[in-house]
Design an enzyme around this catalytic site. Structure first.
Site, mmCIF file in Angstrom:
data_model
loop_
_atom_site.group_PDB
_atom_site.id
_atom_site.type_symbol
_atom_site.label_atom_id
_atom_site.label_comp_id
_atom_site.label_asym_id
_atom_site.label_seq_id
_atom_site.Cartn_x
_atom_site.Cartn_y
_atom_site.Cartn_z
ATOM 1 N N SER A 108 0.854 -1.190 0.000
ATOM 2 C CA SER A 108 0.000 0.000 0.000
ATOM 3 C C SER A 108 0.888 1.237 0.000
ATOM 4 O O SER A 108 2.007 1.202 0.527
ATOM 5 C CB SER A 108 -0.852 -0.006 1.261
ATOM 6 O OG SER A 108 -1.394 1.275 1.486
ATOM 7 N N SER A 109 0.364 2.339 -0.539
ATOM 8 C CA SER A 109 1.159 3.574 -0.541
ATOM 9 C C SER A 109 1.330 4.145 0.866
ATOM 10 O O SER A 109 2.167 5.018 1.071
ATOM 11 C CB SER A 109 0.517 4.618 -1.460
ATOM 12 O OG SER A 109 -0.804 4.888 -1.055
ATOM 13 N N CYS A 110 0.558 3.641 1.848
ATOM 14 C CA CYS A 110 0.705 4.195 3.201
ATOM 15 C C CYS A 110 1.923 3.644 3.932
ATOM 16 O O CYS A 110 2.187 4.023 5.063
ATOM 17 C CB CYS A 110 -0.563 4.003 4.016
ATOM 18 S SG CYS A 110 -0.823 2.319 4.490
ATOM 19 N N TYR A 137 -1.441 -0.604 10.167
ATOM 20 C CA TYR A 137 -1.574 -1.245 8.853
ATOM 21 C C TYR A 137 -0.251 -1.133 8.083
ATOM 22 O O TYR A 137 0.214 -2.104 7.476
ATOM 23 C CB TYR A 137 -2.708 -0.537 8.103
ATOM 24 C CG TYR A 137 -2.976 -1.019 6.713
ATOM 25 C CD1 TYR A 137 -3.623 -2.223 6.479
ATOM 26 C CD2 TYR A 137 -2.611 -0.252 5.607
ATOM 27 C CE1 TYR A 137 -3.890 -2.657 5.189
ATOM 28 C CE2 TYR A 137 -2.882 -0.670 4.317
ATOM 29 C CZ TYR A 137 -3.515 -1.871 4.112
ATOM 30 O OH TYR A 137 -3.778 -2.284 2.840
ATOM 31 N N LYS A 141 2.201 -4.056 6.574
ATOM 32 C CA LYS A 141 2.531 -4.155 5.145
ATOM 33 C C LYS A 141 4.041 -4.095 4.920
ATOM 34 O O LYS A 141 4.569 -4.777 4.036
ATOM 35 C CB LYS A 141 1.815 -3.043 4.362
ATOM 36 C CG LYS A 141 0.314 -3.282 4.217
ATOM 37 C CD LYS A 141 0.061 -4.482 3.292
ATOM 38 C CE LYS A 141 -1.399 -4.721 3.018
ATOM 39 N NZ LYS A 141 -1.621 -5.919 2.187
ATOM 40 N N HIS A 180 -13.187 3.679 2.365
ATOM 41 C CA HIS A 180 -12.299 4.740 1.896
ATOM 42 C C HIS A 180 -13.143 5.885 1.342
ATOM 43 O O HIS A 180 -14.365 5.770 1.214
ATOM 44 C CB HIS A 180 -11.361 4.186 0.818
ATOM 45 C CG HIS A 180 -10.335 3.247 1.361
ATOM 46 N ND1 HIS A 180 -10.473 1.881 1.280
ATOM 47 C CD2 HIS A 180 -9.169 3.467 2.012
ATOM 48 C CE1 HIS A 180 -9.433 1.311 1.859
ATOM 49 N NE2 HIS A 180 -8.623 2.245 2.309
HETATM 50 O O1 GFB Z 1 -9.742 7.132 1.792
HETATM 51 P P1 GFB Z 1 -9.349 7.511 3.167
HETATM 52 O O2 GFB Z 1 -10.172 6.992 4.280
HETATM 53 O O3 GFB Z 1 -7.878 7.041 3.441
HETATM 54 O O4 GFB Z 1 -9.366 9.120 3.299
HETATM 55 P P2 GFB Z 1 -6.387 7.625 3.469
HETATM 56 C C1 GFB Z 1 -8.772 9.970 2.354
HETATM 57 C C2 GFB Z 1 -9.087 11.406 2.683
HETATM 58 O O5 GFB Z 1 -10.477 11.654 2.426
HETATM 59 C C3 GFB Z 1 -8.855 11.817 4.143
HETATM 60 C C4 GFB Z 1 -11.064 12.337 3.517
HETATM 61 O O6 GFB Z 1 -8.311 13.119 4.186
HETATM 62 C C5 GFB Z 1 -10.269 11.810 4.713
HETATM 63 O O7 GFB Z 1 -10.428 12.673 5.831
HETATM 64 N N1 GFB Z 1 -12.515 12.069 3.566
HETATM 65 C C6 GFB Z 1 -13.479 13.012 3.371
HETATM 66 C C7 GFB Z 1 -13.136 10.909 3.848
HETATM 67 N N2 GFB Z 1 -14.701 12.489 3.550
HETATM 68 C C8 GFB Z 1 -14.514 11.169 3.841
HETATM 69 C C9 GFB Z 1 -15.427 10.108 4.119
HETATM 70 O O8 GFB Z 1 -16.645 10.261 4.154
HETATM 71 N N3 GFB Z 1 -14.868 8.871 4.337
HETATM 72 C C10 GFB Z 1 -13.506 8.669 4.314
HETATM 73 N N4 GFB Z 1 -13.028 7.433 4.537
HETATM 74 N N5 GFB Z 1 -12.623 9.680 4.078
HETATM 75 C C11 GFB Z 1 -5.970 5.138 3.911
HETATM 76 C C12 GFB Z 1 -5.343 4.337 4.988
HETATM 77 O O9 GFB Z 1 -5.639 6.433 4.178
HETATM 78 O O10 GFB Z 1 -5.489 4.829 2.635
HETATM 79 C C13 GFB Z 1 -5.296 2.920 4.659
HETATM 80 O O11 GFB Z 1 -6.013 4.583 6.189
HETATM 81 C C14 GFB Z 1 -4.911 2.624 3.235
HETATM 82 O O12 GFB Z 1 -4.383 2.337 5.517
HETATM 83 C C15 GFB Z 1 -5.612 3.518 2.251
HETATM 84 O O13 GFB Z 1 -3.545 2.732 3.055
HETATM 85 C C16 GFB Z 1 -5.132 3.336 0.838
HETATM 86 O O14 GFB Z 1 -5.875 7.843 2.089
HETATM 87 O O15 GFB Z 1 -6.250 8.800 4.372
#
Ligand code: GFB
Length: 314
Positions: A108-110, A137, A141, A180
């Protein structure tokens, strides 16, 4: 990877694994082996060993993982760390012991440091502190990457590791507490439009930047790299382009035909400020992402309407 090869897709029910299974079927591979979680729990080491000894897969796509968005990662740190470590340990070890020819591990990119220089090159791995919201996570990874490299170094096992950027597409998880951002916003905009709500709440400030790759592009890259890549080093898989969360919300709102307001809830975390992968290594091998973001989201939105939304006929 000849068309009659025995190929195991671990995690075929998930977003990445289902896309890889579809791509293998479309490319004419006849012996794709899959198991549901009820049939084979990948966290159960002895069961995984028995499965590999009986089935003897020649090629393994390790797309199984416990995954989730920013909230799920922060809420369930123990589950994310334990289950991902267990899956990697069990599958990589059993594949090697059962004589698999090659294994592909999806990271994962994280895994990269929170403040890695952008776009993030593969060399940034382990050069700085991780983003706290998903470090559990990420550490799991990174352990998977190191396990693949260690088995290659000590045993000569052909294990490669791909680092996909944020994925989206049909079959994604649309549960708002675990998902996500792309599926979350598809669902929020659709429901707001259907109910006539005047606003949609977006988490965070809207300023973080993210790169999004359609799962079918990831699957295409996964097959390409299984055939064309056999280095110990990790390889990034992305589009090379990113957008702000505010831009993403505007795009999804437009596709869903929503005309209300966007409200940014700053009590929710932003996560890492930017996560754009440097994809020059992959491009130099001759692979490029093909599905533009607008087109990919439009297709995912259609899938959600037909199959993914709570009211849809499945
Ligand atoms: O997709 P996401 O949950 O994961 O959030 P990450 C990306 C961005 O979208 C963050 C915003 O800045 C969130 O605050 N966001 C806005 C939201 N509205 C929403 C919403 O309703 N739901 C969600 N989920 N986000 C993940 C990692 O990070 O990326 C995992 O936690 C994994 O480990 C994944 O690597 C690819 O990009 O921040």
């Amino acid at each position: 990877m000849e068309s009659g090869a025995r190929i195991f897709v671990a995690g075929h029910g998930g977003l990445a694994g289902s896309a890889i299974s579809r791509a293998l079927g479309a490319a004419g591979y006849r012996n794709v082996i899959v198991r549901t979680r009820a049939e084979l729990d990948l966290c159960d080491g002895p069961a995984v060993r028995r499965f590999f000894d009986a089935e003897k897969p020649e090629y393994v796509f390790l797309a199984a993982a416990r995954v989730g968005g920013i909230l799920a990662n922060s809420t369930y740190p123990a589950d994310f760390l334990r289950d991902n470590l267990a899956i990697e340990l069990n599958v990589i070890d059993a594949a090697y012991r059962a004589g698999a020819k090659k294994l592909q591990f999806l990271g994962s990119s994280c895994i990269y440091p929170k403040f890695a220089p952008q776009p993030i090159a593969e060399e940034s791995l382990l050069t700085g502190a991780l983003e706290p919201s998903n470090e559990w996570y990420a550490v799991a990874k990174i352990a998977g990457i190191k396990m693949a490299q260690a088995y290659r170094r000590q045993y000569g096992f052909h294990a490669i590791s791909l680092m996909p950027t944020n994925l989206y597409g049909p079959g994604d998880n649309f549960d708002l507490a675990g998902s996500h951002v792309v599926p979350a916003l598809i669902r929020k905009f659709h429901e707001a439009k259907s109910s006539g709500a005047g606003e949609v709440v977006i988490w965070g400030t809207g300023s973080p930047r993210r790169e999004f790759l359609h799962a079918d592009d990831l699957a295409d890259a996964a097959l390409f790299l299984m055939k064309n890549y056999n280095d110990p080093g990790i390889i990034n898989v992305g589009t090379g382009e990113d957008v702000t969360i505010r831009e993403l919300a505007g795009l999804i709102g437009e596709i869903a035909g929503y005309r209300g307001r966007l409200v940014f809830d700053q009590s929710k975390p932003d996560g890492t400020p930017r996560k754009l992968l440097d994809v020059r290594r992959l491009n130099a091998l001759g692979w490029k992402a093909r599905i533009p973001l607008r087109e990919g989201i439009r297709r995912t939105y259609e899938w959600y309407l037909e199959r993914g939304s709570p009211g849809a006929a499945r």
